[in-house]
Scaffold this motif. Structure first.
Motif, PDB file in Angstrom:
ATOM      1  N   ILE A 310      29.907 -34.538-111.358  1.00  0.00           N
ATOM      2  CA  ILE A 310      31.182 -34.948-111.948  1.00  0.00           C
ATOM      3  C   ILE A 310      31.778 -36.004-111.037  1.00  0.00           C
ATOM      4  N   ASP A 311      32.100 -37.164-111.601  1.00  0.00           N
ATOM      5  CA  ASP A 311      32.671 -38.255-110.816  1.00  0.00           C
ATOM      6  C   ASP A 311      34.193 -38.204-110.833  1.00  0.00           C
ATOM      7  N   ASN A 312      34.775 -39.065-109.991  1.00  0.00           N
ATOM      8  CA  ASN A 312      36.230 -39.268-109.940  1.00  0.00           C
ATOM      9  C   ASN A 312      36.985 -37.959-109.710  1.00  0.00           C
ATOM     10  N   ILE A 313      36.622 -37.327-108.604  1.00  0.00           N
ATOM     11  CA  ILE A 313      37.204 -36.045-108.225  1.00  0.00           C
ATOM     12  C   ILE A 313      38.155 -36.246-107.051  1.00  0.00           C
ATOM     13  N   ALA A 314      39.217 -35.458-107.030  1.00  0.00           N
ATOM     14  CA  ALA A 314      40.106 -35.389-105.867  1.00  0.00           C
ATOM     15  C   ALA A 314      40.088 -33.962-105.339  1.00  0.00           C
ATOM     16  N   LEU A 315      40.171 -33.828-104.027  1.00  0.00           N
ATOM     17  CA  LEU A 315      40.192 -32.507-103.401  1.00  0.00           C
ATOM     18  C   LEU A 315      41.584 -32.281-102.818  1.00  0.00           C
ATOM     19  N   LEU A 316      42.202 -31.180-103.223  1.00  0.00           N
ATOM     20  CA  LEU A 316      43.516 -30.815-102.719  1.00  0.00           C
ATOM     21  C   LEU A 316      43.375 -29.580-101.826  1.00  0.00           C
ATOM     22  N   THR A 317      43.942 -29.655-100.640  1.00  0.00           N
ATOM     23  CA  THR A 317      43.838 -28.545 -99.698  1.00  0.00           C
ATOM     24  C   THR A 317      45.232 -28.064 -99.319  1.00  0.00           C
ATOM     25  N   LEU A 318      45.469 -26.790 -99.559  1.00  0.00           N
ATOM     26  CA  LEU A 318      46.708 -26.130 -99.141  1.00  0.00           C
ATOM     27  C   LEU A 318      46.351 -25.272 -97.935  1.00  0.00           C
ATOM     28  N   GLN A 319      46.994 -25.540 -96.798  1.00  0.00           N
ATOM     29  CA  GLN A 319      46.627 -24.802 -95.597  1.00  0.00           C
ATOM     30  C   GLN A 319      47.829 -24.580 -94.697  1.00  0.00           C
ATOM     31  N   GLY A 320      47.693 -23.579 -93.844  1.00  0.00           N
ATOM     32  CA  GLY A 320      48.755 -23.256 -92.902  1.00  0.00           C
ATOM     33  C   GLY A 320      48.646 -21.822 -92.428  1.00  0.00           C
ATOM     34  N   SER A 321      49.135 -21.564 -91.251  1.00  0.00           N
ATOM     35  CA  SER A 321      49.039 -20.220 -90.674  1.00  0.00           C
ATOM     36  C   SER A 321      49.844 -19.203 -91.468  1.00  0.00           C
ATOM     37  N   GLY A 322      50.846 -19.668 -92.214  1.00  0.00           N
ATOM     38  CA  GLY A 322      51.677 -18.756 -92.991  1.00  0.00           C
ATOM     39  C   GLY A 322      50.968 -18.116 -94.163  1.00  0.00           C
ATOM     40  N   MET A 323      49.738 -18.587 -94.472  1.00  0.00           N
ATOM     41  CA  MET A 323      48.977 -18.014 -95.591  1.00  0.00           C
ATOM     42  C   MET A 323      48.209 -16.759 -95.189  1.00  0.00           C
ATOM     43  N   VAL A 324      47.890 -16.650 -93.904  1.00  0.00           N
ATOM     44  CA  VAL A 324      46.988 -15.599 -93.442  1.00  0.00           C
ATOM     45  C   VAL A 324      47.601 -14.214 -93.654  1.00  0.00           C
TER      46      VAL A 324
END
Length: 814
Positions: A310-324
């Protein structure tokens, strides 16, 4: 009863429609045929465009409408050239309704989903009308049935939900009473209980066909398109791709989801539930077998079934210590995406719970980023989470196959193949079913990645090696000739496909991404573009081909300086040019380190002894734990030739000239006769032995006169050789008087290295060294008294080319 569906390409021209009619006519001799047809290729997009322009008050919609009318009238004229007055009048009437609808949109500047569905339905209505009338005119027992009378939906316009029970009743009741051999149905279109036109969304014609096949419990559903089935990979990107004969539903769904355009997965759900087989066939080549999709299809002997992307993909990353350790983050994330109507294509989350990555269509980036940051604004403000990280210009590549779950190491093979070709993996995902291994990679690497994986899993371990050859003089020409001679052998015995992609000399360079014919490369180079080192490198990187190898057949310092750039791009380097490996120690070490870091072989066997396996033997000794005590060698084929042919009856000048003319020396013979060339060779062996030396550390006992060494040009050098003939005769006379032979010898111990002319006594291994032969004696911990000896031709275009060729094959077999 057979249900057939023909896509937009299949009905995109009069020629193709005639093919459709031939297929339908042939099948109707033994079966009752239901033929679902799409709109003429490109018409649905044009209809949508006219609606959008009319809504904006842009009268250019009339130009597109005129083109739509022209296409359909042209089809009619080509299919029914005579007696078509009534048919043409009926077609004009349908097009009048279309024009009237667009006029209304233009006047009120509004295009509601309800109106858009009505507008888009004209595509299938027009194509099905023309095809059915053509069949009737040709005296075939055919009729047209409006699918809107059969399939009922809700009023969720653009992608209406089908009322299955009512639709099944309508379909079975109609075909129970229909006696026609051929029934044409427009795909994609339906009608709500209120009588409004609706459409079935993307893949709507497939869905229509699947609904009809399921309602009638057909033995199979045939989907006719412009390719001969589902392929192992996209044939437009992978030339070696081939049709898959059999595939199961789950594999077909996975491949279709990941970019294979032949099927749209949700549309085949009705037949999937009833386990009705689907056959993908090629309208343009109906004799081809196609792909058979069923619940128990099995690809015997294949570890994987196909590769898709699949072409034309974007990757979004949600991260942070508050998720753990905090529940609910994933729920909130996906709720927000659902509210924004954003489709999630891939999900991956580390077990640390520190981050969640999702892949979406690149067109949804702004909406997704804004929505997610708003949803988690409090946590972002409190520094518990970072603002969502967005990475663009990506693609997903997926390896699919039911057999993969039974085999160990599939992921390792997949990622290893990609890694060896410098394809960076941004994220990975694999479901517990193990039927799909997906990797997010750079968009620019899609073609290379598909070809790399296809070669690894579908081509019987055949490997394509792509060569970029700089320097096509005497040695380079011999190398190309050897490649041409051995291509068949390499393919059959070693499963290697060597392709020459680029060639260059000092004036011109020539490229062909499909491979340069080794028979006609000279003509291509003669008409090529102006050469430049940077341009040659840029083209090799731009083509981004798997298993690329840069071959340096020059003696240029400028070319040698390019090696590090190629290695950084994971392009292997093969060189007979000694300059890089005999330059500053830091440069040599840097190239060796880059080779390891970027997984790009750097081979230079021909730096010492042309085609003789001298460096390879040394490396094997070191790798196996042996220790080098000393090396004694005659490493100059040119000097050996000179002193083997020089006598008191010849002139030293004439023998050197002869050596140059026969290709045993460099174009500038001073490089050979000064001892610098031999010093470079013993330096390379010293470094490969593990010693940290530079060229200045090699003691050079020159046999030339001061006048020879001071010469400014090659012509001047030859003049001084004539002037100093007595000096060379005295060297010969001294050795002859002792019944010894003159040999130019290189010596290496743990502490020092030297080169110089020596008088070799009878019985010494060097004494009978003939012609341009080289000899190397390795004294090691394991060979302390009787040395390991490598001996043979050490100069000449053929043997040097064969040494380069051997290094290329080593890379191919790696």
């Amino acid at each position: 009863m057979k249900v057939l569906k023909f896509g937009g390409t299949s009905v995109g021209s009069a020629q193709n429609i005639n093919r459709v009619i031939s297929i339908v006519e042939e099948l109707s001799s033994n079966h009752q045929i239901i033929c679902v047809v799409s709109a003429v290729g490109g018409i649905t997009d044009q209809l949508q465009q006219t609606g959008q322009l009319a809504q904006l008050g842009d009268t250019s919609y009339l130009d597109i409408l005129a083109d739509i009318e022209k296409k359909h009238f042209q089809l009619l004229d080509e299919l029914i050239p005579v007696n078509s007055y009534q048919v043409k009048t009926a077609l004009e009437e349908k097009l009048k309704h279309l024009k009237s609808l667009l006029s209304g949109i233009y006047l009120i500047n509004e295009l509601s989903p309800k109106t858009l569905d009505k507008l888009l339905s004209f595509g299938e209505q027009l194509s099905s009308f023309i095809i059915s009338e053509t069949l009737i005119v040709r005296n075939l027992d055919a009729s047209l049935k409006n699918t809107q009378d059969l399939i009922l939906t809700d009023e969720n316009f653009i992608k209406a939900h089908v009322f299955i029970r009512e639709s099944n009743e309508n379909i079975t009741n109609y075909f129970r009473s229909s006696k026609h051999k051929i029934t044409i149905l427009p795909g994609f279109v339906a009608r709500s209980h209120n009588g409004n036109s609706t459409t079935l969304g993307r893949g709507g014609s497939d869905y229509t066909a699947a609904l009809v096949a399921a309602a009638l419990k057909s033995k199979e559903l045939e989907i006719w398109t412009d390719v001969s089935g589902m392929y192992t990979a996209n044939p437009k990107l992978v030339k070696q791709a081939y049709p898959i004969e059999q595939i199961n539903y789950q594999e077909a769904m996975e491949l279709s989801h990941f970019g294979a355009k032949v099927l749209y997965p949700p549309s085949i759900q009705p037949v999937l539930e009833l386990k009705i087989p689907i056959v993908i066939k090629n309208t343009l080549q109906p004799q081809d077998k196609g792909t058979y999709i069923s619940s128990n299809a099995y690809q015997s002997g294949q570890s994987a079934t196909g590769i898709s992307n699949i072409d034309n993909i974007a990757l979004l990353t949600l991260q942070g210590s508050g998720m753990v350790g905090i529940p609910g983050f994933s729920k909130r994330l996906f709720e927000q995406l659902a509210l924004d109507k954003i489709n999630v294509i891939l999900i991956t989350q580390a077990s640390s719970e520190h981050s969640i990555c999702i892949a979406i269509d690149q067109t949804d980036i702004a909406k997704a980023e804004s929505g997610i940051n708003h949803m988690f604004s409090y946590e972002i403000e409190q520094k518990k989470l970072n603002p969502v990280l967005v990475e663009n210009d990506l693609a997903i590549i997926a390896l699919v196959g039911s057999n993969m779950k039974h085999l160990q190491g599939m992921s390792g093979k997949m990622f290893g193949a990609l890694g060896r070709n410098n394809i960076n993996i941004v994220a990975i995902a694999q479901g517990s079913s193990e039927i799909n291994i997906s990797a997010v990679i750079d968009q620019k690497d899609v073609k290379k990645g598909l070809n790399t994986l296809h070669e690894r899993f579908f081509e019987g371990n055949h490997k394509q090696v792509n060569l970029f050859i700089a320097g096509v003089g005497n040695v380079g020409e011999k190398l190309i000739a050897q490649i041409r001679q051995q291509r068949k052998y390499l393919k059959e015995k070693l499963k290697l496909n060597l392709r020459i992609i680029g060639v260059s000399n000092s004036r011109k360079m020539y490229f062909n991404s499909d491979g340069i014919d080794p028979k006609t490369w000279k003509e291509g180079l003669q008409n090529g573009e102006n050469a430049s080192l940077e341009g040659f490198y840029d083209r090799a990187v731009e083509l981004n081909l798997r298993n690329s190898v840069f071959v340096d057949v020059t003696a240029s310092a400028a070319v040698a300086q390019q090696y590090e750039h190629y290695l950084k791009e994971s392009i292997a380097v093969v060189a007979c040019n000694k300059i890089a490996c005999s330059a500053a120690l830091e440069n040599y070490q840097k190239l060796k380190n880059y080779s390891l870091k970027y997984n790009a072989p750097f081979l230079f066997e021909t730096n010492v002894g042309a085609g003789l396996p001298i460096i390879d033997t040394l490396q094997n000794l070191i790798s196996s734990g042996d220790k080098i005590v000393s090396i004694q060698a005659v490493l100059s084929g040119s000097l050996n030739f000179v002193f083997n042919n020089f006598t008191n009856e010849t002139k030293f000048h004439d023998i050197v000239k002869q050596a140059q003319e026969q290709g045993f020396t460099e174009p500038d013979p001073r490089i050979d006769l000064s001892g610098v060339d031999v010093a470079r060779k013993i330096l390379i062996l010293a470094r490969e032995s593990g010693l940290a030396m530079n060229l200045k550390d090699i003691k050079n006992n020159s046999f030339l006169t001061d006048k020879n060494n001071a010469s400014d040009t090659v012509d001047d050098f030859y003049r001084t050789l004539l002037e100093d003939e007595q000096h060379f005769q005295s060297l010969y006379a001294s050795a002859k008087a002792k019944q010894q032979q003159l040999k130019y010898v290189a010596t290496l111990t743990e502490n020092e290295a030297s080169v110089g002319l020596q008088e070799i006594p009878v019985g010494h291994p060097f004494y009978n060294l003939k012609g341009s032969d080289n000899i190397v004696m390795f004294y090691t911990a394991r060979y302390p008294e009787q040395p390991l000896i490598v001996k043979g031709a050490g100069a000449g275009a053929d043997v040097t080319a064969s040494g380069l060729f051997a290094d290329i094959i080593r890379i191919g077999n790696n």
